[in-house]
Design a protein around this motif. Sequence first.
Motif, PDB file in Angstrom:
ATOM      1  N   TYR A 185       7.366  17.290  15.584  1.00 30.69           N
ATOM      2  CA  TYR A 185       8.758  16.999  15.927  1.00 30.69           C
ATOM      3  C   TYR A 185       9.047  17.295  17.400  1.00 30.69           C
ATOM      4  CZ  TYR A 185      13.725  17.940  16.538  1.00 30.69           C
ATOM      5  OH  TYR A 185      15.003  17.966  17.036  1.00 30.69           O
ATOM      6  N   ASN A 186       9.875  16.453  17.978  1.00 37.28           N
ATOM      7  CA  ASN A 186      10.365  16.585  19.354  1.00 37.28           C
ATOM      8  C   ASN A 186       9.268  16.462  20.398  1.00 37.28           C
ATOM      9  OD1 ASN A 186      12.837  16.617  20.632  1.00 37.28           O
ATOM     10  ND2 ASN A 186      12.949  18.835  20.841  1.00 37.28           N
ATOM     11  N   TRP A 212      14.193  13.017  18.287  1.00 35.73           N
ATOM     12  CA  TRP A 212      13.597  13.694  19.438  1.00 35.73           C
ATOM     13  C   TRP A 212      14.584  13.678  20.615  1.00 35.73           C
ATOM     14  CZ3 TRP A 212       7.713  12.354  20.193  1.00 35.73           C
ATOM     15  CH2 TRP A 212       7.019  12.652  19.003  1.00 35.73           C
ATOM     16  N   GLY A 213      14.825  14.835  21.175  1.00 35.91           N
ATOM     17  CA  GLY A 213      15.702  14.958  22.334  1.00 35.91           C
ATOM     18  C   GLY A 213      17.174  15.044  21.998  1.00 35.91           C
ATOM     19  N   ARG A 214      17.547  14.804  20.775  1.00 41.68           N
ATOM     20  CA  ARG A 214      18.974  14.794  20.392  1.00 41.68           C
ATOM     21  C   ARG A 214      19.639  16.138  20.672  1.00 41.68           C
ATOM     22  NH1 ARG A 214      21.250  13.258  14.294  1.00 41.68           N
ATOM     23  NH2 ARG A 214      23.479  13.664  14.716  1.00 41.68           N
ATOM     24  N   TRP A 215      18.918  17.220  20.423  1.00 44.57           N
ATOM     25  CA  TRP A 215      19.470  18.560  20.654  1.00 44.57           C
ATOM     26  C   TRP A 215      18.736  19.262  21.800  1.00 44.57           C
ATOM     27  CZ3 TRP A 215      18.428  16.988  15.456  1.00 44.57           C
ATOM     28  CH2 TRP A 215      19.576  16.641  14.739  1.00 44.57           C
ATOM     29  N   GLY A 216      18.172  18.484  22.687  1.00 44.20           N
ATOM     30  CA  GLY A 216      17.473  19.037  23.832  1.00 44.20           C
ATOM     31  C   GLY A 216      15.969  18.921  23.708  1.00 44.20           C
ATOM     32  N   ARG A 239      13.842  23.426  18.577  1.00 45.18           N
ATOM     33  CA  ARG A 239      12.880  23.805  17.541  1.00 45.18           C
ATOM     34  C   ARG A 239      13.479  23.747  16.131  1.00 45.18           C
ATOM     35  NH1 ARG A 239       9.002  26.877  20.723  1.00 45.18           N
ATOM     36  NH2 ARG A 239       9.525  26.361  22.866  1.00 45.18           N
ATOM     37  N   LYS A 240      14.761  23.417  16.011  1.00 47.31           N
ATOM     38  CA  LYS A 240      15.443  23.506  14.711  1.00 47.31           C
ATOM     39  C   LYS A 240      15.658  22.160  14.033  1.00 47.31           C
ATOM     40  CE  LYS A 240      19.004  26.185  14.459  1.00 47.31           C
ATOM     41  NZ  LYS A 240      20.299  26.834  14.793  1.00 47.31           N
ATOM     42  N   ILE A 268      12.422  12.673  12.205  1.00 43.53           N
ATOM     43  CA  ILE A 268      13.819  13.059  11.986  1.00 43.53           C
ATOM     44  C   ILE A 268      14.031  14.544  12.267  1.00 43.53           C
ATOM     45  CG2 ILE A 268      15.719  13.043  10.323  1.00 43.53           C
ATOM     46  CD1 ILE A 268      14.330  10.790   8.843  1.00 43.53           C
ATOM     47  N   GLY A 269      12.994  15.349  12.102  1.00 41.84           N
ATOM     48  CA  GLY A 269      13.163  16.797  12.230  1.00 41.84           C
ATOM     49  C   GLY A 269      13.849  17.383  11.010  1.00 41.84           C
ATOM     50  N   LEU A 270      13.651  16.735   9.857  1.00 44.42           N
ATOM     51  CA  LEU A 270      14.309  17.115   8.611  1.00 44.42           C
ATOM     52  C   LEU A 270      13.423  18.075   7.819  1.00 44.42           C
ATOM     53  CD1 LEU A 270      16.529  16.740   6.440  1.00 44.42           C
ATOM     54  CD2 LEU A 270      15.284  14.699   5.676  1.00 44.42           C
TER      55      LEU A 270
END
Length: 324
Positions: free
Chosen positions: A126-127, A22-26, A30-31, A276-278
């Motif tokens: 996610y996120n 979470w937050g790693r790419w902003g 959404r991806k 993880i957003g996997l």
Amino acid sequence: MATTSGLTTSAVERYFDELSNWGRWGRDDRKGTLNLITPEVRRQALASVRAGLAVSLSRDLDPSNPDPVHSGIAALERTTHAGEVKRSFGDGIRWDAAGEDIHVSPHGGNAHLDGLAHYSWDGKNYNGFPADATTAEDGATKLAVHHAAEGIITRGVLLDIAGLFGVEFVERGYAITPSDLEAAEKRQGVTVGSGDALLIHTGNAAAIIADGPLYLGESKGPLDGVQTGLDASALPYLRERDIAIMGADGTHDVQPPQFSDFNFARPIHSVSLVAIGLWLMDNLDLTGLTAECTKSEQWDFLFTALPWRFVGSTSSPLNPVAVL
């Protein structure tokens, strides 16, 4: 049936924080892990093509056999409209056409992609997006599969767990540990890395198709079939390797569930998709790819999958193709 690692539900619950992206790419990302498929990763993936052989990783969508691996979800219907031009304009026209209406439930027994809105935990996707942002009327308004519009084009790596054990089908109900994944890497001389599509071959789907489903009792719901899958202790491996997407010839989570607490019936799905957003691909056909990889002694390849750009959908039917 093999025992699981002995991991506790408390440890799995900690994974939601310890393995979080979470937050790693902003904050509005959404991806999820698809962000790991960079232009450089795609360029390097092309080097995995040696012979140019293309192998499909799915089965036919067949309304006469809508649930080939007995998932318990079997919505697959086709209505064909033949002679559309004649019906609209009458006789005397030399050309004609046919069309169809299709009703499909992607989260069933055919190859499909699980998007990040598919699972939630404690009211969050996610996120940190709220789970109630997915509604019956509007679908997934925050994390629908159309956010994968660029497609999934990266290096694929197949880990052959059945081959590791010297069997055609891994024993149903076996829980694959991180030690098994690492042993497969060592045996095959390949290392799973950042941005990869990790495919795990167990023979699970092939066993069900060949010999039928296996149940422990009278109940035959989606969680009742005995299947090979990942032990929850493998989750840190997935996060540490920074894979972009994972696919299996089953539903990833070992069945029966390794925990009696139903909150933890699907730890691989829950932690992967939410923390993880996997992105996950269920019920792939990995038999042909495994045979080709074994023959060529090549376990990495160009992996391609183009999910539909369906706004609001939490899933997509899928025909992934590996190019060796």
